[in-house]
Design an enzyme around this catalytic site. Structure first.
Site, PDB file in Angstrom:
ATOM      1  N   ARG A   1      -9.804   9.326 -10.197  1.00  5.85           N
ATOM      2  CA  ARG A   1      -8.978   9.495  -9.002  1.00  5.85           C
ATOM      3  C   ARG A   1      -9.826  10.103  -7.881  1.00  5.85           C
ATOM      4  O   ARG A   1     -10.661  10.990  -8.127  1.00  5.85           O
ATOM      5  CB  ARG A   1      -7.817  10.431  -9.359  1.00  5.85           C
ATOM      6  CG  ARG A   1      -6.765  10.602  -8.269  1.00  5.85           C
ATOM      7  CD  ARG A   1      -5.935   9.378  -8.099  1.00  5.85           C
ATOM      8  NE  ARG A   1      -4.739   9.624  -7.318  1.00  5.85           N
ATOM      9  CZ  ARG A   1      -4.052   8.646  -6.734  1.00  5.85           C
ATOM     10  NH1 ARG A   1      -4.437   7.381  -6.832  1.00  5.85           N
ATOM     11  NH2 ARG A   1      -2.959   8.903  -6.053  1.00  5.85           N
TER      12      ARG A   1
ATOM     13  N   THR B   1      -2.229  -1.604  -4.881  1.00  5.90           N
ATOM     14  CA  THR B   1      -3.018  -1.463  -6.120  1.00  5.90           C
ATOM     15  C   THR B   1      -3.237  -2.729  -6.978  1.00  5.90           C
ATOM     16  O   THR B   1      -2.774  -3.796  -6.653  1.00  5.90           O
ATOM     17  CB  THR B   1      -2.426  -0.275  -6.923  1.00  5.90           C
ATOM     18  OG1 THR B   1      -2.263   0.830  -6.049  1.00  5.90           O
ATOM     19  CG2 THR B   1      -3.196   0.141  -8.121  1.00  5.90           C
TER      20      THR B   1
ATOM     21  N   THR C   1      -7.134   1.259  -7.466  1.00  6.16           N
ATOM     22  CA  THR C   1      -6.473   1.214  -6.152  1.00  6.16           C
ATOM     23  C   THR C   1      -7.362   1.682  -5.004  1.00  6.16           C
ATOM     24  O   THR C   1      -8.233   2.547  -5.192  1.00  6.16           O
ATOM     25  CB  THR C   1      -5.204   2.114  -6.192  1.00  6.16           C
ATOM     26  OG1 THR C   1      -4.506   2.006  -4.961  1.00  6.16           O
ATOM     27  CG2 THR C   1      -5.536   3.572  -6.443  1.00  6.16           C
TER      28      THR C   1
ATOM     29  N   GLU D   1      -6.517   7.006   0.021  1.00  6.82           N
ATOM     30  CA  GLU D   1      -5.756   7.651  -1.065  1.00  6.82           C
ATOM     31  C   GLU D   1      -5.178   9.011  -0.687  1.00  6.82           C
ATOM     32  O   GLU D   1      -4.219   9.480  -1.312  1.00  6.82           O
ATOM     33  CB  GLU D   1      -6.650   7.803  -2.300  1.00  6.82           C
ATOM     34  CG  GLU D   1      -5.919   7.603  -3.607  1.00  6.82           C
ATOM     35  CD  GLU D   1      -5.521   6.154  -3.810  1.00  6.82           C
ATOM     36  OE1 GLU D   1      -4.340   5.914  -4.066  1.00  6.82           O
ATOM     37  OE2 GLU D   1      -6.384   5.260  -3.697  1.00  6.82           O
TER      38      GLU D   1
ATOM     39  N   SER E   1      -0.718  10.476  -8.396  1.00  6.84           N
ATOM     40  CA  SER E   1      -0.642   9.021  -8.493  1.00  6.84           C
ATOM     41  C   SER E   1       0.619   8.628  -9.249  1.00  6.84           C
ATOM     42  O   SER E   1       1.233   9.467  -9.921  1.00  6.84           O
ATOM     43  CB  SER E   1      -1.875   8.520  -9.247  1.00  6.84           C
ATOM     44  OG  SER E   1      -1.770   7.136  -9.496  1.00  6.84           O
ATOM     45  N   SER E   2       0.992   7.353  -9.113  1.00  4.47           N
ATOM     46  CA  SER E   2       2.061   6.798  -9.956  1.00  4.47           C
ATOM     47  C   SER E   2       1.481   5.821 -10.961  1.00  4.47           C
ATOM     48  O   SER E   2       2.240   5.187 -11.709  1.00  4.47           O
ATOM     49  CB  SER E   2       3.078   6.051  -9.099  1.00  4.47           C
ATOM     50  OG  SER E   2       3.607   6.896  -8.123  1.00  4.47           O
TER      51      SER E   2
ATOM     52  N   GLY F   1       1.750  -1.297  -7.653  1.00  8.12           N
ATOM     53  CA  GLY F   1       3.069  -1.225  -7.021  1.00  8.12           C
ATOM     54  C   GLY F   1       3.436   0.159  -6.529  1.00  8.12           C
ATOM     55  O   GLY F   1       4.617   0.461  -6.357  1.00  8.12           O
ATOM     56  N   GLY F   2       2.418   1.042  -6.318  1.00  2.00           N
ATOM     57  CA  GLY F   2       2.706   2.376  -5.783  1.00  2.00           C
ATOM     58  C   GLY F   2       3.719   3.088  -6.664  1.00  2.00           C
ATOM     59  O   GLY F   2       3.656   3.023  -7.896  1.00  2.00           O
TER      60      GLY F   2
HETATM   61  N1  GLY Z   1      -2.084   4.712  -4.679  1.00  2.00           N
HETATM   62  C1  GLY Z   1      -1.157   4.342  -5.677  1.00  2.00           C
HETATM   63  C2  GLY Z   1      -1.003   5.360  -6.738  1.00  2.00           C
HETATM   64  O1  GLY Z   1      -1.958   5.975  -7.114  1.00  2.00           O
HETATM   65  O2  GLY Z   1       0.073   5.583  -7.217  1.00  2.00           O
END
Ligand code: GLY
Length: 613
Positions: A124, A427, A445, A464, A491-492, A514-515
């Site tokens: 990340r 993503t 992503t 990000e 993040s998701s 898909g965020g």
């Molecule tokens: N940028 C999408 C996520 O990390 O959830």
């Protein structure tokens, strides 16, 4: 280097895929004239493919959001590579052919099965040392409009994907690092055909023309988007990959490329503080996986800084507790039925009701508690504790609860204000299973479509930082997911591996872009595979639905009026919207004699493919 045999086979397949893309384009493409600036949300669907079948293989399989990437992954598996080798080759190609979604300028979360142990690697992005919690506040203290925050250097976090892949490769790679970049280098040098989806996203991005590098690469001289099938060469990126192949990830984090990244970020009219020091000190992290039981399976995902693993575990745990409480709530008998919509299949209204309610509860906890555990104490164990989840399941009844409140899981140390950030989408996803039975699920992503819109040597830098809460505190209480220097934004992403609890055998590798909707997509596919025994493609095809603790979201055009009526009768506020998942899945299946093989699927809402031998 690629052998002559491998090289020509790769080229041939690549060319046939380009031809397929062109045929597809001819059938379903939007116009590519300057007027085709489409009013689309970032990462909108590029159509729903109704012809996809589950792919079968006996040895190995790779799946990605673009056929050229899947092909590169399979090529590495054919050469005896491991699942992570395939993922690295796929990520390199995705950087080139799906630049809107992921790339070496972004971050990734990896869940890996090495045949004995589940491991996770956290690539990340981190907030630069110079970032403050006021990063996205205007002079009047109000949060910035999203585009103002996104575009430029302000939103760029220290990229992490390449460091995470390097770390995972050091431990699990079987092929030499340099080989993994061969397909991407060849495609960048020879060119690849702009796919319908890439064209669609170029055409729908009105800000792209403000970046001279992006405009030169993606647009014609008259400002119109390059047409589908246009061969795009990216010699600058080919050189970057050649250097990474030779020097390792250091090529990006030190020296000339790093200097250019910093100059781009700091020199933009909307500058950021990313420095050479941030790049040089970036570290990918191995973290303990988050594994929880779901019926006869064990589901393993990513711990914080992702909320994805926790939320999926909470939703499944809540559904299980619900079923234990009352057999009428058992999901297995609520099998999806045939429908006339493009997906051809529709879940039962009661299943949509129960899963959406469980999701409401999980998203309420997510907003309240989840952030980077290196900075804030997150009651991870408490959030997935079966007794706590049983208490949450007790809140679910025959009517929708509307909006869920966060619970009080065991282990809370600090009271935080909720993160009220709007929930956005983006993503990409790769999955692979190798000849030895090793498996990987990686979600990757650059955040929004085309990230920060800063292009360096042919690749895009992420935005990000906008995954942090723009508002650092509320009523004197800090938000857990506020910006702090060195912190990773929540993040998701929910890369997921599933195992049989009794035998310990690998069952499936799943994940989706898909965020914040990733959690809904991964849950739906997992329930489809495990509770409804759907094959990989059918589970992915299943219409998307769920709730992020707002309305009950239904994928537009995929649900019957009868189902919508039934949900409204239960008190659901229904919102029919585009739900552009990009799920890839590989499942290990057994025949009547107990012989195992692989079955894979790719999302019909994007351009992906699962390829195996
Ligand atoms: N940028 C999408 C996520 O990390 O959830």
């Amino acid at each position: 280097m690629l052998s002559a045999f491998h090289l020509s086979r790769f080229r041939l397949t690549a060319l046939s895929l380009i031809a397929t893309a062109l045929t597809l384009a001819a059938c379903s493409a939007p116009p590519s004239s300057p007027s085709s600036t489409l009013p689309l949300a970032p990462e909108s669907a590029s159509g729903y493919r109704t012809d996809l079948q589950t792919r079968h293989a006996t040895h190995h399989m790779a799946a990605a959001a673009n056929p050229l990437a899947a092909e590169a992954g399979r090529e590495m598996l054919r050469r005896g590579g491991s699942a992570i080798d395939a993922a690295i080759a796929m990520q390199a190609v995705l950087t080139l052919v799906e630049p809107q979604s992921s790339g070496i300028g972004g971050g990734a979360l990896i869940v890996l099965w090495d045949g004995k142990t589940v491991r996770t690697y956290d690539g990340r992005e981190t907030a630069p040392a110079g970032a403050t919690e006021k990063l996205f506040l205007q002079a009047d203290g109000q949060p910035m409009p999203f585009t103002q925050a996104q575009i430029g250097g302000r939103s760029v976090g220290t990229p992490g994907v390449l460091r995470a892949l390097e770390l995972a490769h050091q431990k699990h790679g079987r092929l030499p690092w340099a080989q993994l970049f061969e397909p991407a280098i060849e495609l960048a040098e020879q060119g690849f055909a702009i796919s319908p989806r890439l064209h669609l996203l170029i055409a729908s991005d009105s800000k792209l023309r403000n970046s001279p590098e992006m405009a030169a690469y993606f647009l014609n001289t008259d400002g119109s988007p390059k047409a589908i099938g246009t061969r795009l060469k990216n010699p600058a990126l080919a050189v970057v990959f050649q250097r990474i192949a030779k020097e390792g990830a250091d090529a990006l984090y030190k020296g000339a490329i790093a200097q250019e990244i910093v100059a781009k970020v700091q020199g933009h009219a909307n500058p950021g503080s990313l420095s050479l020091n941030d790049l040089q000190h970036y570290r990918a992290k191995e973290r303990a996986p988050l594994c929880t039981d779901y019926k006869r399976w064990q589901v393993c995902g990513m711990p914080p800084p992702s909320s994805g693993g926790i939320a999926v575990a909470q939703i499944l745990g809540t559904l299980q507790a619900l079923e234990t409480r009352d057999k009428r709530f058992a999901l297995a008998p609520m099998k999806p039925v045939k429908s006339n919509a493009p997906a051809g299949i529709e879940p039962a209204a009661q299943a949509v009701h129960l899963i959406s309610e469980a999701e409401r509860l999980a998203y309420a906890d997510r907003a309240q508690y989840v952030a980077d555990t290196d900075f804030v104490p997150v009651p991870v164990k408490g959030l997935v504790d079966p007794t706590y989840l049983a208490s949450r399941a007790a809140l679910i009844g025959e009517r929708s609860m509307g909006t869920a409140q966060p619970g009080t899981p065991p282990g809370i140390q600090v009271a935080y204000a909720p993160d009220r950030s709007p929930l956005r989408i983006s993503t990409s996803q790769v999955v692979a299973v190798d000849d030895q039975g090793g498996a990987v699920s990686m979600t990757t992503t650059i955040e929004s479509a085309f990230g920060s819109h800063l292009m360096v040597q042919g690749f895009l830098l992420n935005n990000e930082m906008t995954d942090f809460s723009f508002i650092p505190e509320e009523n004197g209480q800090k938000v857990a997911n506020r910006v702090e220097p060195g912190k990773r934004p929540r993040s998701s992403m929910a890369p997921t591996l599933i195992f049989d609890r009794q035998s310990g055998e690998f069952v499936a590798s799943v994940g989706s872009p898909g965020g914040s909707q990733i959690i809904e997509y991964v849950t739906k596919t997992t329930v489809g595979l495990l509770d409804w025994n759907l094959d990989a493609q059918a589970a992915i095809n299943l219409p998307n639905f769920g709730s992020r603790n707002g309305p009950t979201e239904l994928e537009r055009g995929q649900f019957s009026p009868a189902l919508i009526r039934e949900l409204k009768d239960k008190g659901h506020s229904v919102s029919e919207i585009d739900m552009t998942s990009g799920t890839q899945a590989i499942v290990r299946v057994k025949d009547a004699q107990g012989k195992a093989s692989l079955a894979g699927g790719a999302d019909p809402r994007r351009e992906g493919e699962a390829l195996g031998d």
